[in-house]
Design a protein around this motif. Structure first.
Motif, PDB file in Angstrom:
ATOM      1  N   PHE A 212      81.652  46.981   0.931  1.00  0.00           N
ATOM      2  CA  PHE A 212      81.414  45.583   0.527  1.00  0.00           C
ATOM      3  C   PHE A 212      80.386  44.906   1.438  1.00  0.00           C
ATOM      4  CE2 PHE A 212      82.044  41.137  -0.229  1.00  0.00           C
ATOM      5  CZ  PHE A 212      82.373  41.070  -1.577  1.00  0.00           C
ATOM      6  N   ALA A 213      80.291  45.393   2.647  1.00  0.00           N
ATOM      7  CA  ALA A 213      79.367  44.792   3.610  1.00  0.00           C
ATOM      8  C   ALA A 213      77.937  45.313   3.464  1.00  0.00           C
ATOM      9  CB  ALA A 213      79.872  45.059   5.034  1.00  0.00           C
ATOM     10  N   HIS A 214      77.710  46.128   2.445  1.00  0.00           N
ATOM     11  CA  HIS A 214      76.388  46.743   2.287  1.00  0.00           C
ATOM     12  C   HIS A 214      75.887  46.566   0.858  1.00  0.00           C
ATOM     13  CE1 HIS A 214      78.367  48.922   5.589  1.00  0.00           C
ATOM     14  NE2 HIS A 214      77.148  49.127   6.074  1.00  0.00           N
ATOM     15  N   ASP A 215      74.586  46.346   0.721  1.00  0.00           N
ATOM     16  CA  ASP A 215      74.017  46.412  -0.629  1.00  0.00           C
ATOM     17  C   ASP A 215      73.784  47.883  -0.964  1.00  0.00           C
ATOM     18  OD1 ASP A 215      71.566  47.263   0.424  1.00  0.00           O
ATOM     19  OD2 ASP A 215      70.662  45.272   0.355  1.00  0.00           O
ATOM     20  N   ILE A 216      73.246  48.128  -2.131  1.00  0.00           N
ATOM     21  CA  ILE A 216      73.184  49.520  -2.622  1.00  0.00           C
ATOM     22  C   ILE A 216      72.312  50.412  -1.727  1.00  0.00           C
ATOM     23  CG2 ILE A 216      71.301  49.072  -4.277  1.00  0.00           C
ATOM     24  CD1 ILE A 216      72.805  50.975  -6.236  1.00  0.00           C
ATOM     25  N   VAL A 217      71.189  49.879  -1.262  1.00  0.00           N
ATOM     26  CA  VAL A 217      70.310  50.687  -0.407  1.00  0.00           C
ATOM     27  C   VAL A 217      70.985  50.932   0.937  1.00  0.00           C
ATOM     28  CG1 VAL A 217      68.069  50.751   0.775  1.00  0.00           C
ATOM     29  CG2 VAL A 217      68.228  49.835  -1.547  1.00  0.00           C
TER      30      VAL A 217
ATOM     31  N   TRP B 285      73.698  50.683 -12.958  1.00  0.00           N
ATOM     32  CA  TRP B 285      75.113  50.888 -12.681  1.00  0.00           C
ATOM     33  C   TRP B 285      75.377  51.155 -11.207  1.00  0.00           C
ATOM     34  CZ3 TRP B 285      79.892  50.443 -14.480  1.00  0.00           C
ATOM     35  CH2 TRP B 285      80.913  51.147 -13.818  1.00  0.00           C
ATOM     36  N   TRP B 286      76.375  50.453 -10.638  1.00  0.00           N
ATOM     37  CA  TRP B 286      76.915  50.802  -9.320  1.00  0.00           C
ATOM     38  C   TRP B 286      78.332  50.261  -9.278  1.00  0.00           C
ATOM     39  CZ3 TRP B 286      76.307  48.286  -3.896  1.00  0.00           C
ATOM     40  CH2 TRP B 286      76.775  49.166  -2.913  1.00  0.00           C
ATOM     41  N   HIS B 287      79.271  51.158  -9.186  1.00  0.00           N
ATOM     42  CA  HIS B 287      80.677  50.759  -9.203  1.00  0.00           C
ATOM     43  C   HIS B 287      80.964  49.707  -8.139  1.00  0.00           C
ATOM     44  CE1 HIS B 287      85.063  51.121  -9.369  1.00  0.00           C
ATOM     45  NE2 HIS B 287      85.045  51.238  -8.052  1.00  0.00           N
ATOM     46  N   TYR B 288      80.357  49.894  -6.964  1.00  0.00           N
ATOM     47  CA  TYR B 288      80.628  48.984  -5.856  1.00  0.00           C
ATOM     48  C   TYR B 288      79.723  47.746  -5.882  1.00  0.00           C
ATOM     49  CZ  TYR B 288      83.155  53.057  -4.114  1.00  0.00           C
ATOM     50  OH  TYR B 288      84.023  54.107  -3.990  1.00  0.00           O
ATOM     51  N   GLY B 289      79.008  47.593  -6.983  1.00  0.00           N
ATOM     52  CA  GLY B 289      78.081  46.464  -7.075  1.00  0.00           C
ATOM     53  C   GLY B 289      78.729  45.215  -7.645  1.00  0.00           C
TER      54      GLY B 289
ATOM     55  N   TYR C 236      80.569  38.299   4.387  1.00  0.00           N
ATOM     56  CA  TYR C 236      81.772  39.096   4.650  1.00  0.00           C
ATOM     57  C   TYR C 236      81.598  39.932   5.917  1.00  0.00           C
ATOM     58  CZ  TYR C 236      85.757  42.183   3.762  1.00  0.00           C
ATOM     59  OH  TYR C 236      86.936  42.878   3.861  1.00  0.00           O
ATOM     60  N   ARG C 237      80.416  40.546   6.052  1.00  0.00           N
ATOM     61  CA  ARG C 237      80.251  41.436   7.202  1.00  0.00           C
ATOM     62  C   ARG C 237      80.058  40.658   8.508  1.00  0.00           C
ATOM     63  NH1 ARG C 237      74.634  43.869   5.143  1.00  0.00           N
ATOM     64  NH2 ARG C 237      73.132  42.582   6.235  1.00  0.00           N
TER      65      ARG C 237
ATOM     66  N   GLU D 113      90.772  43.754   0.820  1.00  0.00           N
ATOM     67  CA  GLU D 113      90.285  44.371  -0.429  1.00  0.00           C
ATOM     68  C   GLU D 113      89.320  43.381  -1.089  1.00  0.00           C
ATOM     69  OE1 GLU D 113      90.957  47.374  -1.234  1.00  0.00           O
ATOM     70  OE2 GLU D 113      92.538  47.762   0.229  1.00  0.00           O
ATOM     71  N   PRO D 114      88.113  43.261  -0.575  1.00  0.00           N
ATOM     72  CA  PRO D 114      87.240  42.152  -1.003  1.00  0.00           C
ATOM     73  C   PRO D 114      86.755  42.246  -2.446  1.00  0.00           C
ATOM     74  CG  PRO D 114      86.066  43.652   0.456  1.00  0.00           C
ATOM     75  CD  PRO D 114      87.487  44.087   0.475  1.00  0.00           C
ATOM     76  N   ARG D 115      86.796  43.404  -3.062  1.00  0.00           N
ATOM     77  CA  ARG D 115      86.327  43.501  -4.456  1.00  0.00           C
ATOM     78  C   ARG D 115      87.372  42.989  -5.443  1.00  0.00           C
ATOM     79  NH1 ARG D 115      85.885  48.111  -6.526  1.00  0.00           N
ATOM     80  NH2 ARG D 115      84.461  47.485  -8.193  1.00  0.00           N
ATOM     81  N   GLN D 116      88.608  42.878  -4.957  1.00  0.00           N
ATOM     82  CA  GLN D 116      89.673  42.411  -5.858  1.00  0.00           C
ATOM     83  C   GLN D 116      89.445  40.949  -6.235  1.00  0.00           C
ATOM     84  OE1 GLN D 116      93.514  43.084  -4.140  1.00  0.00           O
ATOM     85  NE2 GLN D 116      93.484  45.279  -4.570  1.00  0.00           N
TER      86      GLN D 116
END
Lengths: 511, 346
Positions: B73-78, B294-298, B314-315, B326-329
């Motif tokens: 969660f603390a990171h973007d896709i790259v 698509w990125w599941h964690y996106g 968050y980070r 659980e920040p994606r919840q």
């Protein structure tokens, strides 16, 4: 260009307004000479705002760039390679794109073919495989076939040429086999379309009735090698002359143009060059089918020139029953009884012979024309279709067996000094070169051009330049004038004539 | 000699990763090729190694266990795809048969044998490729800015490639890299950090037996094309400045890549041919069942896109990490709800 003028001349999406179109383009959408004067800077580079209109590989056709044309004008100069590659589809699409939508005509039955052949004057039957209707389509190979047909009839043979009904830039799909539709041309007249299976059936009946049959292959484009094998076996031929008019036996790109950009030299199929090439993707399967054909039949490979023979042998491991070199034309030179007067004052005339296609060197001709027009040189095109791309003159010329010297005569009449034949592949023969020389012109070419450069080297009639920069230098300094003076002096005292080959009938045991 | 190669990607880059794996497999059928996936498949699509040029799969969850969701969660896709590389390298060095580990970015394609690098690792522990190996001319300001100054900004070495042996020194490097990437794999050029890459400026300082590979046939890309020319020899082998082209880094497929390639390849048509080929290969390997981007964690678990500022917030705050493990919840008492209520200013 000043943005104000750009807005006056073009609509938002880069499309010309009506007035602009009327001034710069003809009704058939080809560009007027003015167009080229407007779009190029003095150094020949296309002005940035005009890139949209100069993106076509054959300059002059107003085209829209994929993904750019409608919504926005491409603002950065595309390189020449990008222009070609943007238009290059994958090989399967390239093949699919040329497929006809038209329904098949009624097919001739074996009985009909058999009865038409039985009705001919007695004599051997020569079956000839090639890629199109040599009576309708202009071109060097087609002209060869016309000469061969004439030679066959002079020798009392009947000449049955069959070509694929569906033109393809590849072999026919492997599954087509005996179902492949082919159109038949009998002694120069199209008699209809049938399938390879039906043709083979008709030939089987004739052979059973004692008919002697020979087979010559001039080209395999669009053909099924498997069904040709079947036909040859049915016809019980002794040997099969297989003409190396180009390098289709080495690659589906018969001029060996890697990605339509550069001569590749037919490297190994597993090489980087082949793997990265649009034709390389289909080459492995293509070569397997060609090899199977050569293994199945007693093939005599026939090269129209020694330079082609040397190159082909260095690249091909195909099994052969024989090999021969048979030039299409042989030149005779002799001193004129009465030398012509020499006119050194006429403007230097540079000619381009034939269709404006890249592999014949049209891009080089057009570039030299744009860079050096207006410098006292005259640029003249001889072809059956007007390019309309800024040339000073255009002469309609269509060479047939009825008028085999039409091109040479036109070249002589226009007093052409140099024919620029900047082929991007090793021409296996090059009628153009011989037509230029018999017309009294000399030839300017490059080291890649195969028999063009070999002929220039052998005769001394012309120059082989290392690259376009060298060619440009020749035009820029006094050298062209010096060369023209030598050409005019030589032409005034020497007559060059061409002796036409009888093609396959010049092979041992065939005359 | 067991060589383990890996690449790190999400399903959006699967097409490119497939081009890499296929091209690498052609050159090295005996290498073990790993897919390091920081993603979960979209509905209707499954990733099956039987259909792929990859031999093995390791996911971010395999590498980071229960902290995966909140760490990612603390990171973007790259950042995420680069942050997992250190842990993946450590993991591959634990393989029982491992002799060499090689990383490739997914947007690379291999054109000739990589054996010279494997041989270099007989005498070296780590092999890195710099962005540039030849200086730009002093009067070419644009090239200096585009290439040399960019290298000063983004990192001397391009971490689209790194190769190590399995020595103690290589393991020490992998562990250090993993440690830094776990906590500091961010695009923070304001503090001198650029994801996994800029850290590696320090590699020649911290570790022994580091080979700076200056052969121009490796890691050819728009950032070094100004000094590299491609041609084919008579046998059809691709050469860069006379050296075999080992691998090309097809960075920024699209208009940006086109502009930079055009700027520096110019009339070197062979480079444009490479790109033409690559575009077709990517298209060939594209699976229409994977939605674009698509990125599941996106996204949050309700599908709302997680914005970069939310990740940075968050980070940067330990209290939020403790309050929302659980920040994606989404739903009651979630980070998502907290963001909605406070606008991130709570």
């Amino acid at each position: 260009m000043n943005p104000f003028w750009y807005r006056i001349l073009f609509r938002k999406a880069g499309k010309p307004r009506k007035l602009t179109r009327a001034v710069l383009f003809r009704k058939d959408r080809t560009a007027r000479p003015l167009f080229y004067r407007v779009i190029h800077k003095k150094n020949g580079v296309v002005r940035p705002h005009w890139i949209y209109w100069a993106a076509d590989s054959s300059p002059g056709l107003p085209v829209e760039l994929p993904g750019a044309g409608v919504e926005r004008v491409e603002t950065e100069n595309l390189t020449p390679a990008e222009k070609v590659l943007r238009r290059l589809p994958r090989f399967d699409r390239m093949v699919a794109d040329v497929r006809r939508d038209a329904p098949l005509p009624d097919l001739l039955s074996a009985e009909t073919i058999q009865s038409q052949l039985s009705a001919l004057p007695p004599g051997e039957l020569l079956l000839v495989a090639s890629h199109d209707n040599y009576r309708e389509v202009p071109g060097g190979v087609q002209l060869c076939i016309q000469h061969e047909e004439k030679a066959a009839q002079e020798r009392g043979l009947n000449y049955l040429q069959f070509h694929p009904w569906q033109h393809l830039p590849a072999l026919a799909p492997e599954g087509d086999g005996s179902d492949l539709p082919v159109t038949l041309v009998l002694n120069g007249k199209m008699i209809g379309t049938t399938t390879m299976g039906t043709l083979t059936e008709a030939i089987a009946s004739l052979v059973a009735a004692g008919q002697q049959v020979r087979l010559v292959v001039h080209h395999l484009l669009g053909h099924s090698p498997e069904s040709i094998t079947q036909l040859a076996r049915t016809a019980q031929v002794r040997e099969v002359p297989f003409w190396l008019h180009d390098f289709f036996t080495l690659c589906p790109s018969y001029t060996l143009q890697r990605n339509n950009l550069a001569f590749c030299g037919a490297p190994p199929t597993e090489s980087n060059a082949c793997q990265l090439c649009v034709y390389g993707q289909a080459r492995e399967g293509h070569l397997q089918r060609i090899e199977a054909l050569f293994k199945s039949l007693p093939i005599v490979a026939v090269s129209p020139s020694q330079v082609t023979a040397d190159f082909w042998k260095s690249k091909s491991k195909l099994p052969l029953a024989g090999f021969a070199v048979v030039p299409h034309v042989v030149l005779d030179t002799r001193p004129k009884a009465l030398p012509d007067p020499v006119d050194q004052s006429a403007p230097i005339t540079i000619g381009f012979l034939g269709g404006a296609v890249p592999h014949k060197g049209w891009p080089a001709f057009s570039e030299i024309m744009f860079r050096h027009s207006g410098t006292g040189r005259r640029f003249v095109v001889f072809s059956d279709k007007r390019p309309g791309l800024g040339e000073d003159e255009w002469h309609f010329v269509h060479v047939t067996t009825d008028e085999p010297d039409a091109m040479a005569q036109a070249v002589a009449k226009a007093k052409v000094d140099f024919v620029l034949h900047w082929a991007s592949w090793p021409e296996t023969f090059s009628f153009t070169t011989f037509e230029a020389l018999t017309g009294g012109a000399w030839v300017l070419t490059n080291p890649v051009s195969g028999n063009v450069q070999a002929t220039v080297q052998r005769t001394g009639y012309g120059a082989v330049l290392d690259d376009l920069a060298d060619l440009d230098r020749l035009f820029a300094d006094e050298e062209l004038e010096k060369l023209a003076a030598r050409r005019r002096a030589e032409s005034a005292r020497t007559e060059i004539t061409a002796r036409q080959s009888a093609l396959s009938f010049d092979l041992p045991g065939w005359s | 000699m067991a060589v383990h190669a890996y690449t790190s990607f999400t399903f959006s880059y699967l097409n490119r990763a497939r081009v890499l794996a296929t091209s690498l497999r052609r050159q090295h059928p005996d290498w073990v090729i790993w897919a390091v996936l920081t993603d979960k498949p979209p509905e209707g699509f499954s990733f099956d190694l039987k259909d792929e040029a990859f031999d093995r799969l390791v996911t971010a969850e395999d590498l980071f266990g229960e902290e995966t969701d909140r760490w990612l969660f603390a990171h973007d896709i790259v950042e995420a795809c680069t942050a997992v590389k250190g842990r993946a390298h450590v993991r591959l060095l634990q393989e029982p048969d491992v002799d060499r580990v090689v990383y490739f970015d997914p947007d690379i394609a291999v054109f000739n044998s990589m054996d010279p690098v494997i041989q270099l690792l007989a005498d070296n522990a780590i092999v890195l490729t710099p962005h540039q190996v030849d200086p730009e001319p002093a009067d070419d300001t644009r090239a200096i800015i585009d290439n040399e100054i960019a290298s000063l900004d983004y990192g001397t070495f391009n971490l689209g490639f790194v190769a190590t042996d399995a020595s103690t020194e290589a393991k020490r490097f992998a562990q250090w890299w993993d440690d830094r990437l776990h906590d500091w794999c961010h695009d923070r050029r304001d503090i001198g950090v650029f994801v996994d890459q800029k850290w590696c400026n320090l590699v020649p300082c911290f570790f022994d037996r580091v080979k700076v590979l200056r052969d121009p046939g490796y890691n050819v890309a728009s950032w070094n094309l100004s000094q590299r020319r491609m041609r084919f020899d008579e046998e059809g082998r691709a050469l860069i400045n006379g050296h075999p082209l080992r691998f090309y880094h097809f960075t920024k497929l699209g208009p940006t890549g086109d502009v930079m390639t055009r700027r520096y390849a110019g009339t070197n048509s062979e480079i444009h041919e490479l790109w033409w080929w690559y575009r077709n290969e990517v298209e060939r390997f594209t699976d229409s069942r994977i939605p674009k981007g698509w990125w599941h964690y996106g996204t949050f678990d309700n599908g709302d896109v997680i914005q970069k500022r939310m990740r940075e917030l968050y980070r940067s705050r330990k209290d939020l990490q403790l309050a929302f493990p659980e920040p994606r919840q989404t739903g009651k008492d979630s980070f998502h709800e907290w963001l909605e209520v406070t606008g991130g200013n709570g």
